[in-house]
Scaffold this active site. Structure first.
Site, PDB file in Angstrom:
ATOM      1  N   ASP A  79       0.855  -1.178   0.000  1.00  0.00           N
ATOM      2  CA  ASP A  79       0.000   0.000   0.000  1.00  0.00           C
ATOM      3  C   ASP A  79       0.901   1.241   0.000  1.00  0.00           C
ATOM      4  OD1 ASP A  79      -2.163   1.708   0.213  1.00  0.00           O
ATOM      5  OD2 ASP A  79      -2.835   0.983   2.165  1.00  0.00           O
ATOM      6  N   LYS A  80       0.338   2.366  -0.389  1.00  0.00           N
ATOM      7  CA  LYS A  80       1.103   3.612  -0.427  1.00  0.00           C
ATOM      8  C   LYS A  80       0.266   4.701   0.225  1.00  0.00           C
ATOM      9  CE  LYS A  80       1.196   7.589  -3.004  1.00  0.00           C
ATOM     10  NZ  LYS A  80       0.105   8.455  -3.469  1.00  0.00           N
ATOM     11  N   HIS A  81       0.931   5.623   0.910  1.00  0.00           N
ATOM     12  CA  HIS A  81       0.196   6.721   1.537  1.00  0.00           C
ATOM     13  C   HIS A  81       0.949   8.020   1.287  1.00  0.00           C
ATOM     14  CE1 HIS A  81      -2.343   8.705   4.542  1.00  0.00           C
ATOM     15  NE2 HIS A  81      -1.254   9.396   4.825  1.00  0.00           N
ATOM     16  N   SER A  82       0.222   9.033   0.866  1.00  0.00           N
ATOM     17  CA  SER A  82       0.844  10.353   0.694  1.00  0.00           C
ATOM     18  C   SER A  82       0.355  11.259   1.812  1.00  0.00           C
ATOM     19  CB  SER A  82       0.433  10.929  -0.662  1.00  0.00           C
ATOM     20  OG  SER A  82       0.586  12.330  -0.653  1.00  0.00           O
ATOM     21  N   THR A 119      -7.945  11.496  -3.977  1.00  0.00           N
ATOM     22  CA  THR A 119      -7.984  10.533  -5.090  1.00  0.00           C
ATOM     23  C   THR A 119      -9.411  10.116  -5.430  1.00  0.00           C
ATOM     24  OG1 THR A 119      -5.823   9.719  -4.439  1.00  0.00           O
ATOM     25  CG2 THR A 119      -7.152   8.255  -5.800  1.00  0.00           C
ATOM     26  N   ARG A 167      -8.729  16.540  17.206  1.00  0.00           N
ATOM     27  CA  ARG A 167      -7.427  17.205  17.045  1.00  0.00           C
ATOM     28  C   ARG A 167      -7.566  18.442  16.170  1.00  0.00           C
ATOM     29  NH1 ARG A 167      -4.127  12.981  14.275  1.00  0.00           N
ATOM     30  NH2 ARG A 167      -2.534  14.573  14.197  1.00  0.00           N
ATOM     31  N   SER A 182      -2.052   8.123  13.638  1.00  0.00           N
ATOM     32  CA  SER A 182      -3.231   8.349  12.803  1.00  0.00           C
ATOM     33  C   SER A 182      -3.042   7.689  11.432  1.00  0.00           C
ATOM     34  CB  SER A 182      -3.434   9.861  12.658  1.00  0.00           C
ATOM     35  OG  SER A 182      -4.217  10.183  11.551  1.00  0.00           O
ATOM     36  N   LYS A 186      -4.561   3.532  10.119  1.00  0.00           N
ATOM     37  CA  LYS A 186      -5.452   3.324   8.967  1.00  0.00           C
ATOM     38  C   LYS A 186      -4.825   2.337   7.987  1.00  0.00           C
ATOM     39  CE  LYS A 186      -5.809   7.844   8.759  1.00  0.00           C
ATOM     40  NZ  LYS A 186      -6.064   9.258   8.565  1.00  0.00           N
ATOM     41  N   LYS A 187      -3.503   2.404   7.848  1.00  0.00           N
ATOM     42  CA  LYS A 187      -2.812   1.463   6.943  1.00  0.00           C
ATOM     43  C   LYS A 187      -2.899   0.034   7.501  1.00  0.00           C
ATOM     44  CE  LYS A 187      -2.632   3.918   4.306  1.00  0.00           C
ATOM     45  NZ  LYS A 187      -3.078   3.833   2.931  1.00  0.00           N
TER      46      LYS A 187
HETATM   47  N1  URA Z   1      -2.898  12.685   7.786  1.00  0.00           N
HETATM   48  C1  URA Z   1      -3.522  11.809   8.618  1.00  0.00           C
HETATM   49  O1  URA Z   1      -4.132  10.854   8.167  1.00  0.00           O
HETATM   50  N2  URA Z   1      -3.417  12.029   9.946  1.00  0.00           N
HETATM   51  C2  URA Z   1      -2.737  13.049  10.479  1.00  0.00           C
HETATM   52  O2  URA Z   1      -2.674  13.176  11.686  1.00  0.00           O
HETATM   53  C3  URA Z   1      -2.101  13.939   9.596  1.00  0.00           C
HETATM   54  C4  URA Z   1      -2.198  13.730   8.248  1.00  0.00           C
END
Ligand code: URA
Length: 441
Positions: A79-82, A119, A167, A182, A186-187
């Protein structure tokens, strides 16, 4: 649980006992801890941080607060996260590119946030494309064709969503342990075995300087590894928008163009580097060999072929990969912003461009608002270019004159042109600088 004692412990710099954080997250998710107490604890963490053990327990508790995906043991899912930027259309081309390199890619994405695009919104501009697959269809598609992109379900890491909203309104977003937990939670809930993080760095990113981007990259990689995942991060440039187009349909157009071998060099470079990192983790080869494979899969057309397969598998018109101009609805009305004076383009504030596109209708001003997928802007110059008074800087595609008026001040202030001697015959050389600024493994 004794919530007041729990908050006081973190306020005074103490460490939570094993199990306490999990109980706290569970109670908060069930509504048994009020938001004012959760907010007080978040502020205590903002000042006093979390130890490595606390961070692991908190992240896992967030990840397990709702549904989790599982792909079984046979596939190695990457998986990739930006961390988010302006003009960041990388996922659109990276997912099929990495799959064309032989990886299984399961990408869960979100809608736009703040001044950055999402996306899911971009994919909505492909006629027929289903952006929300059921868990079963998502898993089946990854198994069948090697990739899928779907919007997050609200049931994935729901406690994370609750903390994030809190937050957002309590000044506790910019905390390294809170950001890392955070993102990684999710990943983890998404079920992949390996993660590649694209940490954006610059004026249009969360992390404005290299030092903080590197700290975030290190934090994300070490947290993921401590939870048994393979992980790597690239730090990539977000001092100006990525590529030429910013919007929704127009970013799909640019992603297709890059896979057709025609798009801007910065988008190609960042996509190749991220694919290289993904292949390196997924196949155990070197980063450089991963990049060579990725370049080959663009040049021989197989990444574009895979994108067509992905689009059709999700109900969209596959001919978007052949004739994107005729399949995508892009606003025909255009307005061109010209340089007021001559000199060097010193800055193109990505944040301001993103805010302008949002006001043009391309992003949300309020939660849940529908967006105009057809609008967008095209950068006609990049940082470092030399311009004369009257040189076109930006082409705006719009559908509503009033929204155009509202967005123009943001576009105008995005450009800083410095009055300096400058040789426009060297404009092409600007594209030769590197957009990948660092790597953490
Ligand atoms: N993106 C996220 O998903 N969580 C954060 O806390 C900051 C950026």
């Amino acid at each position: 649980m004794d919530v007041i004692g729990f908050i006081e412990k973190k306020r005074d710099g103490g460490a939570h006992a094993p199990g306490e954080l999990e109980a706290f997250v569970r109670a908060f998710a069930l509504g048994k801890v009020p938001e004012y107490q959760a907010a007080a604890w978040l502020m205590a963490v903002y000042f006093n941080g979390l130890s490595d053990e606390e961070l692991k327990e908190f992240t896992l508790a967030l990840a397990r607060s709702g549904d989790t995906m599982s792909f079984g043991d046979e596939l190695c899912i990457v998986d990739k996260h930006s961390t988010g930027g302006v003009g960041d259309k990388i996922t659109l081309l990276l997912v099929p590119l990495a799959a064309a390199c032989g990886l299984s890619v399961a990408k869960l994405s979100g809608p736009g946030l703040g001044f950055t695009g999402g996306t899911v919104d971009k994919l909505e501009s492909i006629p027929g494309f289903n952006t929300h697959l059921s868990s079963r269809d998502f898993l089946n598609q990854v198994t069948r064709i090697g990739c899928a992109i779907s919007g997050h379900s609200a049931d994935l890491a729901p406690a994370e969503g609750k903390f994030y909203s809190l937050r957002d309104v309590t000044g506790t977003v910019p905390s390294m342990p809170l950001i890392c937990s955070s993102i990684v939670s999710k990943k983890i809930a998404g079920g992949a075995d390996a993660f590649v993080f694209d940490v954006k760095c610059g004026s249009g990113a969360f992390m404005r300087d290299h030092e903080s981007a590197e700290a975030l990259a290190n934090g994300l990689v070490s947290l993921s590894k401590s939870l048994g995942k393979k992980a790597a991060a690239l730090i990539t440039d977000m001092d100006q928008p990525l590529g030429e187009w910013v919007g929704n349909a127009v970013e799909v157009l640019e992603a297709v163009r890059v896979l057709q071998g025609e798009g801007p060099e910065d988008v190609r470079e960042v996509a190749v580097a991220l694919a290289g990192a993904m292949v390196s983790l997924g196949k155990g080869i070197s980063f450089d060999d991963g990049c060579i494979l990725a370049r080959r899969k663009i040049d021989d057309g197989s990444a574009l072929e895979k994108m067509k397969e992905l689009v059709e598998a999700q109900g969209g018109r596959g001919d978007v990969c052949e004739n994107p101009d005729s399949v995508l609805k892009i606003a025909p009305e255009s307005f061109v912003l010209n340089a007021v004076s001559g000199g060097r383009v010193e800055r193109i504030e990505a944040r301001s461009i993103g805010e302008g596109v949002k006001r043009l209708g391309g992003g949300r001003m309020e939660l849940g608002e529908s967006i105009d997928l057809a609008v967008g802007v095209k950068l006609l110059v990049k940082m470092g270019c030399c311009v004369k008074a009257g040189t076109p800087l930006l082409e705006v595609r719009y559908t509503n004159g009033e929204k155009l008026e509202n967005s123009l001040p943001y576009f105008e202030k995005a450009f800083s042109v410095e009055d300096t001697n400058c040789d426009s015959s060297r404009n092409g050389e600007e594209g030769k600088r590197s957009f990948v600024l660092g790597k953490v493994e």
